[in-house]
Design a protein around this motif. Structure first.
Motif, PDB file in Angstrom:
ATOM      1  N   TRP A  79      59.621  55.668   4.877  1.00 14.01           N
ATOM      2  CA  TRP A  79      58.898  55.906   3.609  1.00 14.01           C
ATOM      3  C   TRP A  79      59.127  57.368   3.275  1.00 14.01           C
ATOM      4  CZ3 TRP A  79      55.870  51.789   1.592  1.00 14.01           C
ATOM      5  CH2 TRP A  79      55.147  52.068   0.421  1.00 14.01           C
ATOM      6  N   ASN A  92      57.534  56.764  -4.020  1.00 16.88           N
ATOM      7  CA  ASN A  92      56.574  55.835  -3.420  1.00 16.88           C
ATOM      8  C   ASN A  92      56.742  54.425  -3.983  1.00 16.88           C
ATOM      9  OD1 ASN A  92      54.671  57.376  -1.576  1.00 16.88           O
ATOM     10  ND2 ASN A  92      54.623  58.668  -3.415  1.00 16.88           N
ATOM     11  N   TRP A  95      59.837  52.814  -2.530  1.00 28.16           N
ATOM     12  CA  TRP A  95      59.642  52.365  -1.158  1.00 28.16           C
ATOM     13  C   TRP A  95      58.719  51.164  -1.083  1.00 28.16           C
ATOM     14  CZ3 TRP A  95      62.469  52.647   2.837  1.00 28.16           C
ATOM     15  CH2 TRP A  95      63.374  53.697   2.978  1.00 28.16           C
ATOM     16  N   SER A  99      60.072  47.934   0.695  1.00 27.13           N
ATOM     17  CA  SER A  99      59.343  47.414   1.852  1.00 27.13           C
ATOM     18  C   SER A  99      58.972  45.951   1.665  1.00 27.13           C
ATOM     19  CB  SER A  99      58.088  48.255   2.096  1.00 27.13           C
ATOM     20  OG  SER A  99      58.435  49.611   2.344  1.00 27.13           O
ATOM     21  N   TYR A 148      51.024  57.843  -3.624  1.00 26.56           N
ATOM     22  CA  TYR A 148      51.214  57.547  -2.202  1.00 26.56           C
ATOM     23  C   TYR A 148      50.145  56.592  -1.696  1.00 26.56           C
ATOM     24  CZ  TYR A 148      51.586  58.393   2.852  1.00 26.56           C
ATOM     25  OH  TYR A 148      51.708  58.250   4.222  1.00 26.56           O
ATOM     26  N   LYS A 152      50.765  52.639  -0.671  1.00 27.55           N
ATOM     27  CA  LYS A 152      50.490  52.207   0.703  1.00 27.55           C
ATOM     28  C   LYS A 152      49.464  51.071   0.712  1.00 27.55           C
ATOM     29  CE  LYS A 152      52.990  54.696   3.608  1.00 27.55           C
ATOM     30  NZ  LYS A 152      53.841  54.105   4.660  1.00 27.55           N
TER      31      LYS A 152
END
Length: 312
Positions: A79, A92, A95, A99, A148, A152
């Motif tokens: 990341w 972000n 990713w 992901s 971020y 997440k």
């Protein structure tokens, strides 16, 4: 023998997970970015594992990787983590997308268990001091959530939802304030160490903030233990110790022998900085059955000694 694919394997935490994974009996495939070298930035060679380079944001490269490796387990660290940039970077979102695709490709290849790295930034720092995985409010419900934190949290939800829908066992490790040899020099502990070793003032905030710090080797070992367990859902990865940042930095300054160069209160604390931010590690210790091995004083001395040996 179970086979684990580790992304971000040359990163600060990723490389610290490899030896514990090998000791736990995994065959390891360590994934580095196409730009990374065989040797990580800490200067140590990676353990004797299958090292491959792949662009994880390229779906074709990801498909080819899983077709070739066919791992039973996935440990995902990769990341954006560049100090000063990662909180608000558009990377972000890239990713997050990558992901999600990585998880789907893992499941298609027959993977059984996936563990991914989250962050204490996922919690709403304005409403929580001791962070509990089951009850503490999350930052993406707040107007002030950073890209971020939002990405997440979104990836954590995707991980759980996809795992339930496709029969993949999943867990999510939320990391609290890691430190140790090889950390980026612009982060707090290395920057203070380097200034003091160089005979320069280390200008810091008041340091009254209470935090919990975990040596990077323990972080890597905790993730290896989480992967090997059957525990699912979010798990805080941290220490039960609590310490004021000022006390931690004073220990560093005393160990280096330059306490007069540590200037607490020379900088204002960042807006919104919580007075207390520590993890509840009940799930990690009680359900995963893992506890930190490295005492803080020993870990700090280890970190100072590592930086002493680095070229200026």
């Amino acid at each position: 023998m179970p086979k684990v694919l580790v992304t971000g394997a040359a990163g600060f935490i990723g490389r610290s997970s490899l030896e514990p994974l090998r000791d736990a009996g995994y065959e390891i495939c360590a994934i580095l970015s196409p730009r990374a070298h065989q040797r990580d930035r800490a200067g140590g060679a990676l353990p004797d594992v299958d090292v491959r380079h792949a662009n994880l944001t390229d779906p074709d490269a990801v498909d080819a990787l899983f077709e070739a490796v066919k791992p039973t387990h996935l440990l995902h660290f990769a990341w954006i983590a560049t100090p000063g940039l990662y909180w608000h970077s558009e990377e972000n979102y890239r990713w997050l997308s990558a992901s999600r695709y990585l998880l789907a490709a893992f499941a298609r290849s027959g993977g059984r268990r996936a563990v991914m790295a989250g962050s204490c930034a996922e919690y709403d720092w304005s409403r929580v001091a001791v962070c509990d995985e089951r009850s503490s409010p999350l930052a993406d419900a707040a107007d002030t959530a950073t890209p971020y934190a939002a990405c997440k949290n979104a990836m954590h939800r995707s991980l759980e939802e996809y795992g339930r829908a496709h029969g993949v066992s999943t867990a999510w490790g939320r990391i609290f304030f890691q430190y140790g040899p090889g950390e980026h020099r612009d982060r707090l502990i290395p920057s203070v160490i380097l200034n003091l070793l160089g005979g320069r003032e280390a200008r810091c905030t008041h340091g009254r903030q209470i935090r919990s710090f975990l040596h990077v080797e323990d972080v890597g070992a905790a993730f290896a233990a989480l992967l090997a367990s059957s525990v699912e859902g979010p798990v805080n990865i941290g220490s039960g110790d609590r310490i004021a940042i000022a006390e931690l930095l004073e220990r560093l300054a005393r160990d280096i022998g330059r306490p007069e160069l540590l200037k607490l209160g020379a900088r204002p604390a960042p807006p919104g900085e919580p007075a207390v931010l520590v993890p509840d590690i009940g799930r990690l210790s009680g359900e995963v059955g893992w506890s930190p091995r490295r005492p803080l004083d020993e870990g700090l001395k280890d970190t100072v000694n590592w930086w002493r040996t680095r070229p200026s």
